[in-house]
Design an enzyme around this catalytic site. Structure first.
Site, PDB file in Angstrom:
ATOM      1  N   ASP A 103      -8.441  20.513 -12.021  1.00 17.42           N
ATOM      2  CA  ASP A 103      -8.509  19.133 -12.399  1.00 17.42           C
ATOM      3  C   ASP A 103      -8.040  19.350 -14.164  1.00 17.42           C
ATOM      4  O   ASP A 103      -8.732  20.085 -14.828  1.00 17.42           O
ATOM      5  CB  ASP A 103     -10.120  18.948 -12.384  1.00 17.42           C
ATOM      6  CG  ASP A 103     -10.426  17.593 -13.104  1.00 17.42           C
ATOM      7  OD1 ASP A 103      -9.671  16.944 -13.992  1.00 17.42           O
ATOM      8  OD2 ASP A 103     -11.467  17.133 -12.785  1.00 17.42           O
ATOM      9  N   LYS A 152      -9.222   8.891 -18.541  1.00 22.67           N
ATOM     10  CA  LYS A 152      -9.368   9.609 -19.802  1.00 22.67           C
ATOM     11  C   LYS A 152      -8.093   9.473 -20.954  1.00 22.67           C
ATOM     12  O   LYS A 152      -7.847   8.511 -21.289  1.00 22.67           O
ATOM     13  CB  LYS A 152     -10.086  10.824 -19.522  1.00 22.67           C
ATOM     14  CG  LYS A 152     -10.886  10.927 -18.316  1.00 22.67           C
ATOM     15  CD  LYS A 152     -12.390  10.133 -18.594  1.00 22.67           C
ATOM     16  CE  LYS A 152     -13.174   9.808 -17.415  1.00 22.67           C
ATOM     17  NZ  LYS A 152     -13.428  10.892 -16.642  1.00 22.67           N
ATOM     18  N   ARG A 197       0.878  -1.273  -0.083  1.00 27.97           N
ATOM     19  CA  ARG A 197       0.092   0.012   0.168  1.00 27.97           C
ATOM     20  C   ARG A 197       0.819   1.211   0.067  1.00 27.97           C
ATOM     21  O   ARG A 197       0.467   2.326  -0.618  1.00 27.97           O
ATOM     22  CB  ARG A 197      -0.872  -0.076   1.002  1.00 27.97           C
ATOM     23  CG  ARG A 197      -1.894   1.346   1.142  1.00 27.97           C
ATOM     24  CD  ARG A 197      -3.102   1.204   1.911  1.00 27.97           C
ATOM     25  NE  ARG A 197      -3.145   0.080   3.093  1.00 27.97           N
ATOM     26  CZ  ARG A 197      -2.507   0.129   4.284  1.00 27.97           C
ATOM     27  NH1 ARG A 197      -1.959   1.107   4.837  1.00 27.97           N
ATOM     28  NH2 ARG A 197      -2.567  -1.186   5.095  1.00 27.97           N
TER      29      ARG A 197
HETATM   30  C1  LIG Z   1     -14.097  11.309 -15.479  1.00 32.77           C
HETATM   31  C2  LIG Z   1     -13.513  12.758 -14.746  1.00 32.77           C
HETATM   32  C3  LIG Z   1     -13.465  12.479 -13.278  1.00 32.77           C
HETATM   33  C4  LIG Z   1     -13.541  11.346 -12.394  1.00 32.77           C
HETATM   34  O1  LIG Z   1     -12.658  10.430 -12.843  1.00 32.77           O
HETATM   35  P1  LIG Z   1     -12.790   8.758 -12.427  1.00 32.77           P
HETATM   36  O2  LIG Z   1     -11.587   8.242 -13.031  1.00 32.77           O
HETATM   37  O3  LIG Z   1     -14.041   8.575 -13.308  1.00 32.77           O
HETATM   38  O4  LIG Z   1     -12.898   8.405 -11.117  1.00 32.77           O
HETATM   39  C5  LIG Z   1     -12.932  13.619 -12.860  1.00 32.77           C
HETATM   40  N1  LIG Z   1     -13.000  14.779 -13.297  1.00 32.77           N
HETATM   41  C6  LIG Z   1     -13.142  14.891 -14.731  1.00 32.77           C
HETATM   42  C7  LIG Z   1     -13.077  16.214 -15.407  1.00 32.77           C
HETATM   43  C8  LIG Z   1     -13.549  13.891 -15.386  1.00 32.77           C
HETATM   44  O5  LIG Z   1     -13.950  13.828 -16.973  1.00 32.77           O
END
Ligand SMILES: *Cc1c(COP(=O)(O)O)cnc(C)c1O
Length: 396
Positions: free
Chosen positions: A188, A213, A52
């Site tokens: 983000d 993504k 971990r």
């Molecule tokens: C998909 C997404 C998330 C969340 O991520 P996961 O990997 O699905 O938990 C957060 N921010 C954005 C902009 C996203 O497209």
């Protein structure tokens, strides 16, 4: 090996933070699955004790991301150079929220990823008593009015989902720092990827990615990343990562590293094709409006040009008519897959009001302009003329 020369992003995605494996000379990082490591004498070991906290495959990925986002933290200060990998984007986001003391004021962009909004409003607001302000940070000056002495975190998404709003990261950092030099400024960066935008270079101190993504890029891994350029924050994130345990496993770490090797060429194609399609859609008689940060018609096009090296692969469009017209188009595409998510090699199309953004209230959707005619495209790396042909047939 920590390189003592500068590399461009297209070189970093292959070599950043990587090294030849010491015992065998393997060029690719081995997948270390062992959950524990033998000790010579109690407490005497090679720096690894339990999975971990320590996993060499995950470290390789974390150092890659730290390198791509320019953490500037060396390995003797932090073992993974300020990069951290989690089991999902939401796990990364939640782990960062854990750095904020109970009762803090948190400011977030109003047009947020639905899951981040849900986590803040429905989980952390009740569990951590956070005081939340959602504001439209396309006008950075609004931050000065909203920030108080209690503000501990500013969470920005740019470009946003699905409106592709752009926030001026350098200006936000400047305003926030003046009010409180210790505030956590997190971005983000999922939609841009580090190829197109590096928030740490613009004054932010934490970057988050849903690696599910563009970083993974093949729609087959769930993962999240945090990178910081502040050693104190790295220490706290490491502690939370180990304590909560939402870490990324060795197989997924390997898959992600493999995906990232082609990130620079993939993003180059995503950028090119989406801009071409956006221009084509702008002239299409059945389309009301197209939103893409690379279009001159985009309200923050100038900011996008200033802070991004490319505009990304996402397009938001409003089709003429109503829900029926939108539904018909979405049923007729043959190359674009009707699916949630984004950032993979394959093109995707979706309807935020019914699909990705159904968890936010109808009133809020209306306030954010997420109407029944809004359609979101994630442009893949297929031949762009085939993609245009697919949209043309579906719009007929
Ligand atoms: C998909 C997404 C998330 C969340 O991520 P996961 O990997 O699905 O938990 C957060 N921010 C954005 C902009 C996203 O497209």
């Amino acid at each position: 090996m920590q390189h003592d020369f500068e590399m461009k992003p297209a070189t970093k995605v292959i070599h950043g933070g990587q090294e030849i494996e010491a015992t065998t000379g393997a060029v690719m990082p081995p997948i270390f699955t062992s959950t524990t490591y033998a000790q010579e004498s109690p407490g005497v070991h090679k720096g690894m004790d339990y999975i971990r906290a320590h996993n060499p495959t995950r470290y390789a990925l974390e150092r890659m991301m730290a390198n791509l986002e320019n953490s500037g933290i060396s390995r003797d200060v932090d073992v993974s150079e300020g990069g951290f990998a989690f089991s999902s984007g939401c796990a990364a986001t939640g782990s960062l929220f854990d750095l904020v003391p109970a009762g803090s004021h948190v400011i977030a962009m109003d047009d947020l990823y639905g899951g981040t909004h849900r986590l803040l409003t429905q989980v952390r607001q009740p569990s951590q008593n956070l005081k939340l302000s959602y504001i439209d940070l396309t006008n950075a000056e609004r931050l000065a009015e909203t920030m108080t002495g209690e503000t501990r975190l500013v969470w920005v998404e740019t470009p946003t989902n699905p409106n592709l709003k752009i926030a001026d990261l350098a200006r936000i950092a400047e305003i926030a720092r003046k009010k409180n030099p210790d505030v956590i400024l997190a971005c983000d960066n999922t939609f841009a990827s580090p190829i197109n935008q590096r928030p740490l270079e613009l004054g932010f101190n934490v970057v988050m990615h849903s690696a599910t993504k563009y970083l993974g890029g093949h729609s087959d891994v769930l993962a999240g990343i945090l990178v910081t350029n502040k050693p104190e924050l790295a220490e706290r994130i490491r502690f939370v990562q180990k304590s909560l345990g939402a870490v990324l496993g060795p197989f997924d770490s390997y898959l992600l590293l493999r995906g990232i090797k082609t990130l620079a060429i993939r993003v180059e194609r995503h950028n090119e094709s989406s801009l071409k399609i956006a221009h084509w859609l702008e002239k299409h008689p059945k389309i009301e409006r197209v939103v893409h940060p690379g279009l001159k018609s985009h309200p923050q096009h100038e900011i996008a040009k200033k802070q991004m090296d490319g505009f990304g692969g996402m397009i938001t469009m409003f089709i003429k008519g109503g829900l029926d017209e939108a539904r018909r188009m979405l049923e007729r595409v043959q190359i674009f897959a009707l699916a949630e998510s984004l950032g993979g090699v394959e093109s995707l199309i979706e309807h935020p009001a019914i699909m990705t953004h159904s968890s936010i209230s109808a009133k809020q959707r209306a306030d954010l302009g997420i109407s029944d005619t809004l359609i979101r495209l994630s442009v893949g790396i297929e031949d762009v003329d085939d993609l245009i042909g697919d949209l043309e047939r579906a719009l007929k």
